[in-house]
Structure formats: C-alpha cells, structure tokens
Design a protein around this motif. Structure first.
Motif, PDB file in Angstrom:
ATOM      1  N   THR A 277       0.803  -1.227   0.000  1.00  0.00           N
ATOM      2  CA  THR A 277       0.000   0.000   0.000  1.00  0.00           C
ATOM      3  C   THR A 277       0.838   1.280   0.000  1.00  0.00           C
ATOM      4  O   THR A 277       0.421   2.285  -0.578  1.00  0.00           O
ATOM      5  CB  THR A 277      -0.948   0.019   1.213  1.00  0.00           C
ATOM      6  OG1 THR A 277      -0.201  -0.282   2.395  1.00  0.00           O
ATOM      7  CG2 THR A 277      -2.052  -1.024   1.044  1.00  0.00           C
ATOM      8  N   HIS A 313       2.584   2.735 -10.607  1.00  0.00           N
ATOM      9  CA  HIS A 313       2.953   2.889  -9.200  1.00  0.00           C
ATOM     10  C   HIS A 313       3.553   4.264  -8.903  1.00  0.00           C
ATOM     11  O   HIS A 313       3.807   4.576  -7.743  1.00  0.00           O
ATOM     12  CB  HIS A 313       3.954   1.807  -8.798  1.00  0.00           C
ATOM     13  CG  HIS A 313       3.474   0.417  -9.067  1.00  0.00           C
ATOM     14  ND1 HIS A 313       2.567  -0.228  -8.250  1.00  0.00           N
ATOM     15  CD2 HIS A 313       3.743  -0.451 -10.070  1.00  0.00           C
ATOM     16  CE1 HIS A 313       2.325  -1.431  -8.731  1.00  0.00           C
ATOM     17  NE2 HIS A 313       3.028  -1.593  -9.840  1.00  0.00           N
ATOM     18  N   SER A 320       0.092  10.832  -3.500  1.00  0.00           N
ATOM     19  CA  SER A 320       0.903  10.045  -2.566  1.00  0.00           C
ATOM     20  C   SER A 320       0.566  10.403  -1.123  1.00  0.00           C
ATOM     21  O   SER A 320       0.444   9.516  -0.258  1.00  0.00           O
ATOM     22  CB  SER A 320       2.397  10.273  -2.830  1.00  0.00           C
ATOM     23  OG  SER A 320       2.748   9.893  -4.143  1.00  0.00           O
ATOM     24  N   LEU A 323      -2.783   8.951  -0.326  1.00  0.00           N
ATOM     25  CA  LEU A 323      -2.662   7.504  -0.148  1.00  0.00           C
ATOM     26  C   LEU A 323      -2.118   7.181   1.238  1.00  0.00           C
ATOM     27  O   LEU A 323      -2.626   6.284   1.927  1.00  0.00           O
ATOM     28  CB  LEU A 323      -1.756   6.922  -1.227  1.00  0.00           C
ATOM     29  CG  LEU A 323      -1.468   5.413  -1.151  1.00  0.00           C
ATOM     30  CD1 LEU A 323      -2.759   4.618  -1.245  1.00  0.00           C
ATOM     31  CD2 LEU A 323      -0.503   4.998  -2.247  1.00  0.00           C
ATOM     32  N   TYR A 397      -4.298   0.825  -3.644  1.00  0.00           N
ATOM     33  CA  TYR A 397      -4.046   2.263  -3.734  1.00  0.00           C
ATOM     34  C   TYR A 397      -5.322   3.091  -3.620  1.00  0.00           C
ATOM     35  O   TYR A 397      -5.431   4.180  -4.173  1.00  0.00           O
ATOM     36  CB  TYR A 397      -3.325   2.600  -5.041  1.00  0.00           C
ATOM     37  CG  TYR A 397      -1.992   1.903  -5.204  1.00  0.00           C
ATOM     38  CD1 TYR A 397      -1.311   1.353  -4.105  1.00  0.00           C
ATOM     39  CD2 TYR A 397      -1.396   1.754  -6.462  1.00  0.00           C
ATOM     40  CE1 TYR A 397      -0.111   0.693  -4.262  1.00  0.00           C
ATOM     41  CE2 TYR A 397      -0.184   1.097  -6.623  1.00  0.00           C
ATOM     42  CZ  TYR A 397       0.447   0.573  -5.519  1.00  0.00           C
ATOM     43  OH  TYR A 397       1.646  -0.081  -5.659  1.00  0.00           O
ATOM     44  N   THR A 399      -7.749   5.694  -2.315  1.00  0.00           N
ATOM     45  CA  THR A 399      -7.498   6.946  -1.614  1.00  0.00           C
ATOM     46  C   THR A 399      -8.793   7.715  -1.417  1.00  0.00           C
ATOM     47  O   THR A 399      -9.699   7.653  -2.243  1.00  0.00           O
ATOM     48  CB  THR A 399      -6.521   7.849  -2.399  1.00  0.00           C
ATOM     49  OG1 THR A 399      -7.042   8.086  -3.709  1.00  0.00           O
ATOM     50  CG2 THR A 399      -5.153   7.222  -2.505  1.00  0.00           C
ATOM     51  N   LYS A 867      -6.594  -1.003  -9.550  1.00  0.00           N
ATOM     52  CA  LYS A 867      -5.483  -0.476  -8.781  1.00  0.00           C
ATOM     53  C   LYS A 867      -5.919   0.517  -7.716  1.00  0.00           C
ATOM     54  O   LYS A 867      -5.592   0.378  -6.563  1.00  0.00           O
ATOM     55  CB  LYS A 867      -4.481   0.204  -9.726  1.00  0.00           C
ATOM     56  CG  LYS A 867      -3.395  -0.741 -10.179  1.00  0.00           C
ATOM     57  CD  LYS A 867      -2.606  -1.188  -9.004  1.00  0.00           C
ATOM     58  CE  LYS A 867      -1.575  -2.228  -9.388  1.00  0.00           C
ATOM     59  NZ  LYS A 867      -1.021  -2.888  -8.232  1.00  0.00           N
ATOM     60  N   ALA A 868      -6.609   1.532  -8.101  1.00  0.00           N
ATOM     61  CA  ALA A 868      -6.886   2.599  -7.156  1.00  0.00           C
ATOM     62  C   ALA A 868      -8.306   3.094  -7.300  1.00  0.00           C
ATOM     63  O   ALA A 868      -8.772   3.323  -8.400  1.00  0.00           O
ATOM     64  CB  ALA A 868      -5.901   3.750  -7.373  1.00  0.00           C
TER      65      ALA A 868
END
Length: 872
Positions: A277, A313, A320, A323, A397, A399, A867-868
């Motif tokens: 993560t 990534h 970031s 996250l 990921y 958020t 993924k996110a």
C-alpha cells in the motif's frame, strides 16, 4: 511497430514484391500485437512460472518432518498460490523441505507486484530504444540514397544547406540524444535501477534483521529448532513473502506461534506496508531524495512527468500524500474496532496488554493484502470478519480525495461535527448513491458536539428549508429519475401533483421499463435490417421465379422468428409491468384502507390513500426507495402486513426479475406451444437482452438472492434484535422488519429502522450489499454443495465468501477448518490441521479458486484497472 510518416516513392522493382511482403508484415504485426498485449503477456508469465514452479516442487524431495506427502495437485495449487502471492494453502507448510521452501521463495519474488513492475519498465525501455534505433536507421538510409532532402530525428529538421551534406551518423545520434524521448528513455532506465535497488535493500535488510532477531531471542529460536526450520531459510522466506504481500510463513500455524514475539511482528509490519500500500509513497520519496542529492534531470523528469512514464505505481505528490493518509486511516479504524471487540476474546488469551496491541496492529495491517495471521480467524467476531472482507476487497491504492476546491464546507463540517460527518456515514451515503439505493444514516442534533439552539432533527441528511429551492427540486428529480431516492428535503413538502410527477419519473426510468424500450428499439432495427437484406438479395441475385422466392424465404426465416420472438418478449414485459403495478397498488390501497393504524398515519399527514398506494408501488417495484412520508417506512414499522406486501414487489422489480421473466415465458410456452416462446427459452443469448438468463443461471440467481437475504436476516437479528432501533416491536414484528430491511439493501433503500442507530458491523454489511450488482450469483460445486448440507458450521456461505474474496484479493486469510464444528462427529478420521479452509474443498473447487487467484492477480486489467479507487 510505428509507421514512418514520410516514405519516398520506391522504384518499380520494389513494388513487384510489395504484395507478398505486405502480407507477411501484416501477419507478423498481428502476432506481435497479440503476444505482446500486456494482459496476454502477463498471463503467460504467471502461467509459465506457475508451471515451472510446479515441476520444480514435484522433482524435489518433500520434507522429512512429517510422514504426509502432498499430492501433485497440491503442489500445483501451492505453486499457483506462490506465483500469484495469494498464500492459499491446501496442505500444511511444514510438509515442504528446505529446497521446496527456496523454490516457493523464488516464485513469490518473481510473482511480486514490484518485481513484475520492474520487468515492465525494462520492456518499456527496450521498446523505446528499438523504436528510435529503427527510426534513425530508416532516416539516415533515406538520406544516403537521395530519397529525401530531409532527415527527421525526433523533432529536429535539417535545413536545405545541411541536407546537401553527407549525413554524419555521429552528428545524427548526438541530435537524437537531445530530444525529449531520450530523456524519457533515460528516466525509465533510472527508474528501473531505483526499483531494483529498492528490492535489494529491502530484502537484504529485512532478512538480516529477522535473522538477528531469531538468533538473539531464545523463544523464537526454540520454535524454529523444534520444527526443524533453518534460521536463514525462515528469514529469507518470511522477508520475501511479507514484502510481496503473499502471506506464506514456513510454520503450520503461520505467525500465531510467534504472537508473543512482538519484536518480530514490529519488524514485519514495515515490510508489509512498503511492499504494497505504501510502495508509491516510498518510491516517490526515494526519487525526491535522489533528485535533491544528485540534481540529475532524470529524477526531476520522473517527479514532474510521472503520467508519461506509463508506470502505474508512480503517483503525484498530492496523490501520494492522500494515499498515505488513507492507509493510516484504514489501519487506525481497524485497530480501534479490533481492540474494542477482541481485547478480552479467546483469540487474545495469554498476551499482555502490549502484546495484544502489537498483535492487533499486525493483524489489521495484514488485512490489506498480505494475509499473515497472528490470531485464529475462526474464533473472532463476525463483525470483525466482515470488516476484514471489506478491506481485502479494496484495491491497495484506494485513496480518499478531499476534493480540494470543491467541498470546503463538508471538510469544515467533518472537523466541527465529527459524529454526524464521520467517514463511515460519508462512505455509506456515497455507496448508497452509487448503488442507487437511498439508504442514509440521516442527521441528528443529539450527535452534535457543539449544541446549537437552531438545530432541528429532520428525516434527511442535511435539511436546508421546509420549502424546496430550485436546486432541491433538480436534485430530487435526478434522484427519482436514477431511482436513487437520495433526498435533500423532507418528502412531505411536496404537493400531490409533485408526487405524481415523481411517480412518473420513477416509472419511466425503472430497469424493467427501460428494458422494454430496448426491446422496441431492437425490434425496429431487425425490421429495418430485414427490409434492406431482402432488397439487396432481390437486386443482387441473377435468378427469377421460384429460385428467388426460395432464397428470400431462406434468408428471412431466422430473422423473422427472432423479430416475432422479440415482439412477444416486449408484450410480456409490458404485461409484467402492468400486472405488478395494478395488483400492487390495489393491495397497498386495500391494506391502508382496512387497517386503521396505517390509515390514520396518512390522514394525519394529509396524504391521499390512492396517491400513497400508487407512489409506493412504483417506488418499490423500480427499487427507488422514495416514500411520501418524511420518516420513510419507519412510521409503518408496526404494520407488518404492509411490509409483507411490499417485499415481493421489491424483489420482482430487481434481483428476481430475470428469474420471474423466464418462469413466465416457460409457463406461456407450456400453455400455448408457440414457437416464439420456445425460441426465447433456447436462444436467449441471441436476443441481446441482458435480463433473460439461462435456466441454470436463473436458479442460481434465486438461490443467491435468498442466501444473501438469509445471511443478512440472521446477522441483523443477532446484532440488532435488542437494540434501540427495534424498541417497541414484538418478536414477529422484529423478524418481519429484519427481512424487510435486508431485502431493501439490494437495492431499494426503503428504511424500516433508523440506520444511524445500527451497529458499525451491520452498516458495513449493508455497504457491501449495496455495492454488489443486482444479478450477482454464486456458482456452487456439487461436492461443496453436499458438504454445505452435511457440515454447515464449517461449510457455510460466510466462510466460503471469505475464502473466495481472500483468493481474489491475493490475501490468504482463512477461517480454516475445525473438527469441533462438525455436527456429525468423525473423531476417528477428522484431524485438525493448520492449512486453509480450501484444503477441505474438492479438487474442482480448488481449481476454481486457482482461476480466482489468477483473475485477482491480473485485476489491474479490468474495467477499473483494479489499482486505485478515489472516493471524493
């Protein structure tokens, strides 16, 4: 392969071979595109290493610590589980020898997300290098042969005077070095080295620290000595498994045997986070540090042009940070709930307060997505299991985006009024809107920290005024048209005429009505196509008389039966709509007319009985969830008869619509023997109508819908039967209310209880149910079906769901199997073992779980790229 934009006119001797060469090039290009498709390439990669791992495990000798020898299918399952970093196990880990553990370590390393991403970087780098080498070659050769007066190197174009000179390869390459694509090439190359260094430092450092801990701490060393596991093997295996977020540990008991060793757990927690993560966060921070130290333009390019690298990534600075906050927030929420509910449970027996805290932290970190266990999951509470299921399902990921510049007011309210504007309430509201459900925790003045005299409790999330303004009317119209039932004002502010308009909106946008419109559109398309085909056939055939008639008849037969079948299906859906709405409205009207308590409620609120009956029937059947009363159905919580009338309407208009539609067509086919109905039942796929399923799928859909409802009813009754939400109801009324609330979670949204009074576990369950698609169905395996009947405490729906989601999320958490939970005691043959619950499944069931593991490992190629998620 990229095409060259300016190719000169070739001499005639080149053109004589162009046809054959073009065919070969096209075939070669097709093979390249197919074989180097990212999904095909990665699927082939995982299949290859899984098969090679299986062969390696098969030829090596198993461990000598036990007499048990794993079967070949167990070895294949273990190889797939290692390569997909899922840690699902069908045998105990201590049956593997030291050599086999090393093979599994290699598989976990090669299958880890960070290692595969590094391979992707090298492939991207080689593609860029090959593209530019080919481009320079073609352009320089073109200049040497006087085919063109221009040399194109990236964005550089030579002048006329320069073009007259003989091209210099060194000068050309020097120009090539300066273009932006070269910077991208160098940046990707540097990034690949950064990732490689990241892998080496973490694995070497982690293995060293774990080795030192085992050597220095006698209790941990004694565990490995008693099990015959070498310290170096354990350290490297556990480091690789933890960093790859696989979850395998060389001991049978996973990390339960080390639950007293808090120091070891604290060493593993950072490895879990930086390998999954928090990888994008650490990667960006590492590149930022390298840029500050070296001042190289490649690192600066990575930070500023992260989107152009094609490396998923690599996130922006803001993303970031979000996250990082989200990950820590999820861990904090899980940790608080886990400690609150499991602190004095059997799972924590024998631990001190400090050890309990570290064990709780370790377990909550592992729910996303490693799967190492420090407690026995089969003995923790169902509420925590539901929380873990939700965490396993979330992409790594995910958020929470505070939507800077858009929702300043909501962020301020989360600070000033945290009990109403908390994360769980916001998530419930968002998922409810996404699922078009309409559940809401509402807003309560009692939950405000700063008491204000002007606050008034209302039956909406955030009431603004008793008279709706223009935006409220627009919001309500959208909510009715999307059958979401999200409300910004109380329902009783609307007049009878406005309620009629909302009824029409809900009716014309319901799933069943829209499906009927789709059938009409399809029918008109087929009719138009049939006319055009017949005309072209008449004009194109050089025949007359009977031959032409036979050709026309042959061409139109299939189209005609399809046309008439869709026409019949359209009439069936129309009749389905009319019958359900007319009968439903009559039944509701009769109930509120005959039952004094229900009638008095409507008279007191000034709502017409006919208006209420029609509005509620349309809303329930369309699965909208609007009710003319401001309290929704809470005001009718004592009227169990009314709830029982509405429950079938909710099911008929949503989850059970395909099953009822197929049953209706089957009855008509048996009654009339018309070919159209037979065509509908046998050729349902050819119709392009997503609501008509096969007989098997329809049965599975019915079973799944009833199973989901049953699970919810059981959990709801167990956890809410004596809660404040059920005050004032007798046992029968509580049961009917529980059934009604459970049915509404998929996806109607009518509320019989105050959602804000429910426990967090039930709210989490409702969120999961709201998120599931309407036609979700479980595919049972025959052997597992028998086990569910004979051994229901082990083979129950909840345990199976946990196992499947754990495999899909590549987590590896499992409730295991216990002989104590068997209804028919088989003490002679049953033996408790420390492998996963899947170890007790049939080979067919295990094979399906293999497919689930592959699918979960490649979920990033799905519609949302797996993924996110951004929750704004």
């Amino acid at each position: 392969m990229e095409s060259i934009s300016c190719i000169p006119k070739l001499p005639s001797y080149y053109l004589r071979q162009s046809s054959c060469r073009g065919l070969i090039c096209s075939l070669f290009r097709f093979l390249l595109i197919f074989l180097f498709n990212p999904f095909i390439f990665e699927l082939g990669y995982f299949l290859m290493i899984s098969f090679l791992g299986y062969l390696a495990l098969m030829v090596t000798k198993p461990g000598t610590r036990t007499s048990f020898r794993p079967k070949e299918f167990d070895l294949f399952f273990t190889s797939v589980s290692s390569a997909t970093v899922s840690s699902m196990s069908t045998v105990e880990m201590e049956v593997f020898s030291n050599t086999q553990l090393i093979i599994m370590t290699i598989l976990m390393l090669l299958g880890g997300e960070i290692f595969t991403s590094m391979l992707g970087l090298h492939i991207a780098k080689s593609k860029i290098a090959k593209f530019h080498d080919n481009k320079v070659d073609v352009e320089l050769n073109s200049s040497n042969n006087n085919f063109s007066d221009r040399i194109e190197l990236g964005v550089v174009t030579l002048s006329q005077s320069e073009s007259e000179q003989k091209p210099n390869i060194h000068n050309g390459l020097k120009t090539f070095e300066k273009n932006s694509s070269t910077i991208k090439y160098k940046s990707i190359k540097c990034l690949a080295y950064v990732v490689l260094g990241y892998l080496l430092v973490v694995h070497i450092g982690g293995s060293t620290l774990i080795s030192l801990y085992i050597i220095l701490v006698p209790s941990a060393r004694r565990v490995l000595k008693s099990k015959g596991i070498e310290i170096q093997t354990f350290a490297v295996f556990t480091t690789v498994s933890t960093f790859a977020n696989c979850g395998f540990v060389p001991t049978n008991e996973n990390m339960i045997v080390f639950k007293n060793n808090s120091g070891l757990l604290l060493l593993l927690i950072p490895l879990l986070l930086i390998g999954n993560t928090l990888y994008p966060v650490i990667l960006r921070f590492t590149i930022w540090c390298l840029e500050k130290i070296t001042r190289r333009m490649e690192f600066s390019y990575m930070l500023k042009h992260y989107n152009e690298l094609g490396y998923s990534h690599m996130l922006s600075g803001l993303h970031s940070v979000l996250l990082l906050v989200t990950v820590l927030g999820f861990i904090a929420v899980q940790l608080i709930l886990f400690c609150a509910m499991e602190w004095k449970s059997e799972a924590m027996d024998g631990l001190s307060g400090y050890q309990k805290f570290v064990a709780s932290l370790f377990q909550t970190v592992n729910s996303r997505h490693a799967g190492e266990m420090v407690v026995d999951l089969s003995i923790i509470s169902p509420a925590i299991l539901v929380l873990f299921v939700l965490m396993m399902y979330l992409p790594p990921y995910t958020t929470f985006d505070p939507a800077i510049g858009g929702c300043q007011e909501e962020r301020q309210k989360m600070k000033e009024d945290p009990l109403n504007f908390n994360v769980l309430n916001v998530v419930t509201e968002v998922v409810s809107a996404y699922g078009n459900v309409g559940f809401s925790t509402g807003y309560s003045c009692k939950r405000r920290l700063n008491s204000e005299g002007d606050c008034k409790d209302a039956w909406v999330t955030n009431p603004r005024t008793s008279r709706p303004n223009d935006f409220d009317l627009f919001f309500t119209s959208v909510s009715a048209a999307t059958v979401s039932s999200m409300s910004t004002v109380e329902m009783e502010v609307f007049s009878n005429a406005q309620l009629l308009i909302m009824t029409i909106l809900m009716f014309v946008t319901s799933e069943v009505f829209i499906s009927m419109l789709e059938l009409q559109v399809t029918r008109s398309k087929i009719s138009k196509f049939h006319e055009q085909s017949s005309h072209q056939l008449e004009m194109g055939l050089d025949v007359t008389g009977d031959a032409l008639d036979n050709a026309l008849e042959l061409a139109s037969t299939d189209i005609s039966i399809k046309y008439y079948s869709i026409t019949c299906l359209g009439y069936i859906v129309l009749g389905y709509l009319l019958v359900v709405h007319i009968c439903g409205s009559i039944l509701v009207y009769l109930y509120v007319t005959i039952v004094p308590s229900a009638r008095q409620v409507l008279i007191h609120k000034g709502i017409g009985l006919q208006t209420f009956a029609v509005f509620t029937t349309v809303s329930s059947f369309s699965n909208c969830g609007f009710i003319p009363t401001k309290e929704n159905m809470i005001v009718f919580r004592n009227n169990s008869g009314l709830l029982l009338v509405l429950i079938p309407q909710i099911l008929l208009g949503n989850t059970l619509y395909p099953a009822c539609l197929r049953f209706l067509i089957w009855v008509l086919e048996k009654s009339t023997r018309r070919s159209e109905f037979g065509y509908l039942l046998k050729n349902y796929k050819d119709l392009g109508f997503g609501h008509l399923l096969s007989g098997l799928d329809s049965c599975l859909l019915v079973l799944t819908a009833f199973c989901f409802t049953a699970v919810q009813v059981v959990l709801f009754c167990v956890m809410e039967r004596k809660s404040e939400a059920m005050d004032g109801l007798n046992g029968y009324q509580k049961f009917v209310a529980s059934v009604f609330q459970s049915v509404n979670s998929r996806h109607a949204g009518e509320s019989i209880v105050d959602i804000s009074l429910l426990t967090s576990a039930i709210l989490g369950l409702l969120v999961v149910m709201m998120y599931l698609p309407a036609y979700t169905r479980c595919m049972p395996i025959s052997n597992e079906g028998k086990k569910m009947k004979n051994d229901p405490l082990n083979f129950n729906v909840f345990n199976i769901i946990i196992e499947v989601i754990s495999a899909y999320g590549n987590v590896g958490m499992t409730t295991g199997y216990s002989c104590k939970r068997q209804l028919k005691s088989e003490s002679a043959s049953c033996k408790d073992a420390w492998y996963g619950f899947v170890g007790r499944w049939s080979m067919e069931g295990q094979f399906i779980l293999i497919l689930v593991m592959f699918f979960g490992r490649l979920k990033k190629y799905g519609p949302k790229r797996g993924k996110a998620w951004k929750v704004s």
